[in-house]
Design a protein around this motif. Sequence first.
Motif, PDB file in Angstrom:
ATOM      1  N   THR A  51       0.868  -1.172   0.000  1.00 44.08           N
ATOM      2  CA  THR A  51       0.000   0.000   0.000  1.00 44.08           C
ATOM      3  C   THR A  51       0.908   1.226   0.000  1.00 44.08           C
ATOM      4  OG1 THR A  51      -0.163  -0.066   2.426  1.00 44.08           O
ATOM      5  CG2 THR A  51      -1.926  -1.105   1.164  1.00 44.08           C
ATOM      6  N   TYR A  52       0.482   2.284  -0.678  1.00 41.04           N
ATOM      7  CA  TYR A  52       1.374   3.433  -0.847  1.00 41.04           C
ATOM      8  C   TYR A  52       0.591   4.713  -1.129  1.00 41.04           C
ATOM      9  CZ  TYR A  52       0.381   3.206  -5.819  1.00 41.04           C
ATOM     10  OH  TYR A  52      -0.273   3.220  -7.029  1.00 41.04           O
ATOM     11  N   LYS A  53       1.279   5.832  -0.935  1.00 42.15           N
ATOM     12  CA  LYS A  53       0.807   7.152  -1.330  1.00 42.15           C
ATOM     13  C   LYS A  53       1.861   7.779  -2.242  1.00 42.15           C
ATOM     14  CE  LYS A  53      -1.924   8.836   2.630  1.00 42.15           C
ATOM     15  NZ  LYS A  53      -3.050   9.474   1.949  1.00 42.15           N
ATOM     16  N   VAL A  54       1.437   8.556  -3.214  1.00 42.13           N
ATOM     17  CA  VAL A  54       2.359   9.378  -3.999  1.00 42.13           C
ATOM     18  C   VAL A  54       2.281  10.787  -3.419  1.00 42.13           C
ATOM     19  CG1 VAL A  54       2.920  10.318  -6.259  1.00 42.13           C
ATOM     20  CG2 VAL A  54       2.098   7.957  -6.061  1.00 42.13           C
ATOM     21  N   LEU A  55       3.431  11.290  -2.940  1.00 39.64           N
ATOM     22  CA  LEU A  55       3.475  12.589  -2.284  1.00 39.64           C
ATOM     23  C   LEU A  55       3.428  13.722  -3.309  1.00 39.64           C
ATOM     24  CD1 LEU A  55       6.214  11.712   0.375  1.00 39.64           C
ATOM     25  CD2 LEU A  55       3.733  11.408   0.521  1.00 39.64           C
ATOM     26  N   ARG A  60       7.217   8.376  -3.705  1.00 39.07           N
ATOM     27  CA  ARG A  60       6.269   7.353  -3.262  1.00 39.07           C
ATOM     28  C   ARG A  60       6.610   6.934  -1.834  1.00 39.07           C
ATOM     29  NH1 ARG A  60       6.244   1.257  -5.644  1.00 39.07           N
ATOM     30  NH2 ARG A  60       8.325   1.414  -4.737  1.00 39.07           N
ATOM     31  N   GLN A  61       5.615   6.908  -0.964  1.00 41.39           N
ATOM     32  CA  GLN A  61       5.803   6.411   0.399  1.00 41.39           C
ATOM     33  C   GLN A  61       4.971   5.141   0.562  1.00 41.39           C
ATOM     34  OE1 GLN A  61       7.732   7.515   3.259  1.00 41.39           O
ATOM     35  NE2 GLN A  61       7.130   5.405   3.707  1.00 41.39           N
ATOM     36  N   ILE A  62       5.653   4.030   0.785  1.00 38.01           N
ATOM     37  CA  ILE A  62       4.948   2.763   1.005  1.00 38.01           C
ATOM     38  C   ILE A  62       4.523   2.679   2.467  1.00 38.01           C
ATOM     39  CG2 ILE A  62       5.236   0.257   1.123  1.00 38.01           C
ATOM     40  CD1 ILE A  62       6.806   0.390  -1.450  1.00 38.01           C
ATOM     41  N   GLY A  63       3.259   2.360   2.690  1.00 35.59           N
ATOM     42  CA  GLY A  63       2.730   2.290   4.049  1.00 35.59           C
ATOM     43  C   GLY A  63       2.895   0.937   4.692  1.00 35.59           C
ATOM     44  N   ALA A  64       2.723  -0.138   3.905  1.00 40.74           N
ATOM     45  CA  ALA A  64       2.798  -1.485   4.478  1.00 40.74           C
ATOM     46  C   ALA A  64       2.969  -2.518   3.374  1.00 40.74           C
ATOM     47  CB  ALA A  64       1.533  -1.792   5.290  1.00 40.74           C
ATOM     48  N   PHE A  65       3.477  -3.673   3.784  1.00 42.00           N
ATOM     49  CA  PHE A  65       3.541  -4.851   2.920  1.00 42.00           C
ATOM     50  C   PHE A  65       2.624  -5.919   3.515  1.00 42.00           C
ATOM     51  CE2 PHE A  65       7.875  -2.995   2.416  1.00 42.00           C
ATOM     52  CZ  PHE A  65       7.806  -2.708   1.064  1.00 42.00           C
ATOM     53  N   SER A  81      -7.385   5.315   2.202  1.00 43.69           N
ATOM     54  CA  SER A  81      -6.397   6.370   2.450  1.00 43.69           C
ATOM     55  C   SER A  81      -5.093   6.120   1.699  1.00 43.69           C
ATOM     56  CB  SER A  81      -6.127   6.499   3.954  1.00 43.69           C
ATOM     57  OG  SER A  81      -5.776   5.251   4.513  1.00 43.69           O
ATOM     58  N   PHE A  82      -4.895   4.885   1.214  1.00 44.91           N
ATOM     59  CA  PHE A  82      -3.726   4.520   0.424  1.00 44.91           C
ATOM     60  C   PHE A  82      -4.190   3.797  -0.841  1.00 44.91           C
ATOM     61  CE2 PHE A  82      -1.809   5.267   4.464  1.00 44.91           C
ATOM     62  CZ  PHE A  82      -0.447   5.484   4.267  1.00 44.91           C
ATOM     63  N   SER A  83      -3.302   3.690  -1.817  1.00 47.54           N
ATOM     64  CA  SER A  83      -3.515   2.801  -2.960  1.00 47.54           C
ATOM     65  C   SER A  83      -2.894   1.449  -2.634  1.00 47.54           C
ATOM     66  CB  SER A  83      -2.852   3.376  -4.220  1.00 47.54           C
ATOM     67  OG  SER A  83      -3.412   4.628  -4.562  1.00 47.54           O
ATOM     68  N   ALA A  84      -3.336   0.407  -3.328  1.00 51.00           N
ATOM     69  CA  ALA A  84      -2.779  -0.934  -3.119  1.00 51.00           C
ATOM     70  C   ALA A  84      -2.442  -1.559  -4.461  1.00 51.00           C
ATOM     71  CB  ALA A  84      -3.768  -1.821  -2.366  1.00 51.00           C
TER      72      ALA A  84
END
Length: 211
Positions: A51-55, A60-65, A81-84
């Motif tokens: 899961t990630y966000k593009v700032l 790109r900030q990855i939130g979790a695996f 709140s994030f893309s997957a």
Amino acid sequence: MRPAPAVAAKSFQSSIELMGAPMPFGRNAEIYGENEPAEYVYKVITGTVRTYKVLNDGRRQIGAFYLPGDVFGLEIGEAHSFSAEAIADSKVLVVKRSSLVALAARDNEVARQLWAMTAGELQRAQDHIMLLIKTAQERVAGFLLEMAKRSATVAEVELPMSRQDIADYLGLTIETVSRTLTQLEKGAAIAVPTSRRIVLRNRAALTRLNA
């Protein structure tokens, strides 16, 4: 009498599997996008998901695996709140959120398990925030210990994600991640037989870094 935690968790997973439909996702395929309606909850069957966000500046900030068995897409609000994305070819169980909520309303144990999973996601997010304020060595050591904890074998980890994914998760550059792994290898804390396989030679040293 309340069922044992392991039995309750297994029952909850069985409920999800009965309600869900498995769907294949190819490498780098989007599963859902940021701000899209959170109409479904997902469970990884095979493969790995990020899961990630593009700032705003394009980073790109990855939130979790998420690894096989992990549930993701749980949201407090009505939108993601994030893309997957699937990191590699993956199979994901897709469960309608409204069906899961309706089941939780009828079954206290399902509601408790759902709450526990949501709390676990919050804890994971908090741990990630704390990781991002540490030094590069501390971040990489913490990441390796986290992956080892979630792995079938604690002595080594098979990393399904790329160095760039790791860098974007840890808030580092790919050059810093590679350099830090080399430093840890030279210090005999780890061995790196291949780019995706890491052997934890000195867990105590890694734990000290992660303290």
